[in-house]
Design a protein around this motif. Structure first.
Motif: not given
Length: 275
Positions: A155-172, A174-179
């Protein structure tokens, strides 16, 4: 003068259209998934990390190394098989409750997992109930904890990807940076717990588990509130842009009307014969 004013108005419209984007980027930087990864990996370190095997030997009386290995293998298998189920349930909840659905599922997973872990100590509180000291009891608790993990990490992984997709200046990507922040938290918590367990024994994991659980709940609440505030600011920004565009459009129309009126007056004055 008309063209110069029109050009300035267009620049003003472009500047106002950029305001929501900058506002969203600032708000998103305040609360990001990395906060949840720090809390999640700290929680995993305490309730199911590298000290789990000796914890089961001391608290659950799993003296047989093969039994400990079997329990660990079973919980890993269960959490892996149920990961997609937890993710699907979280996605369905997210549709019903935007910004809160996945967080609700993760909250439930943390609560179930913490309750299962703390229940290992039930035998110390209720000496007259033999069930709490049986191998079957502790085995069921580990399976319950494994089920809870399927409601946390996927669930946390899904929340992270959704956040990165909708946030300007970020993209999926960047998932590794958050984790990465979770991996750092895992290392730090394990380093801290080593001396604590050597000093106080494995019973110290129970109060530590309660503390990291409360901290996890607080982080979930902060993240959800941050998402709500981000949406509110975005809506207000779009409303402001709409109002500014309407005002700019009205001013342009008024300017064009005034210039047209002045032009008509000039033509009428030029057409009057001079006596």
């Amino acid at each position: 003068a008309h063209l110069h004013h029109h050009h300035r108005s267009n620049n003003r419209l472009l500047q106002t259209n950029e305001q929501p984007k900058n506002s969203r980027m600032t708000t998103s930087a305040a609360v990001r998934p990395r906060l949840l990864y720090i809390a999640a990996f700290a929680w995993l370190s305490v309730t199911g990390g590298r000290f789990l095997a000796p914890f089961l030997e001391h608290q659950a009386n799993f003296s047989d190394a093969g039994l400990v290995g079997s329990v660990l293998a079973c919980q890993t298998t269960v959490s892996s098989l149920l990961g997609s189920v937890g993710g699907s349930w979280a996605d369905a909840r997210q549709v019903l409750y935007p910004n809160k659905g996945r967080a609700q599922v993760m909250f439930a997973g943390v609560a179930i997992g913490s309750a299962a872990f703390l229940s290992h100590g039930a035998g110390m509180l209720f000496h007259t109930i033999p069930l709490f000291r049986t191998t079957q009891w502790h085995f069921v608790l580990r399976i319950a904890w494994a089920c809870s993990c399927s409601l946390v990490m996927p669930v946390l992984d899904g929340m992270t990807l959704a956040h990165l997709e909708k946030t300007p200046g970020m993209n999926p990507a960047d998932y590794g940076k958050e984790r990465l922040y979770g991996a750092i938290a895992w290392a730090i918590v394990n380093l801290i717990m080593g001396p604590i367990l050597d000093t106080f024994g494995f019973v110290a994991l129970y109060p530590i588990a309660m503390m990291v659980t409360v901290a996890f709940f607080i982080c979930i609440g902060l993240y959800v509130n941050g998402q709500d505030e981000e949406e509110e600011e975005e809506a207000l920004s779009h409303e402001l842009v709409s109002q500014q565009n309407e005002i700019a459009f009205t001013l342009i129309q008024r300017q064009e009307h005034d210039e047209s009126t002045c032009k008509d007056h000039s033509m009428m004055e030029g057409s009057i014969p001079i006596p």
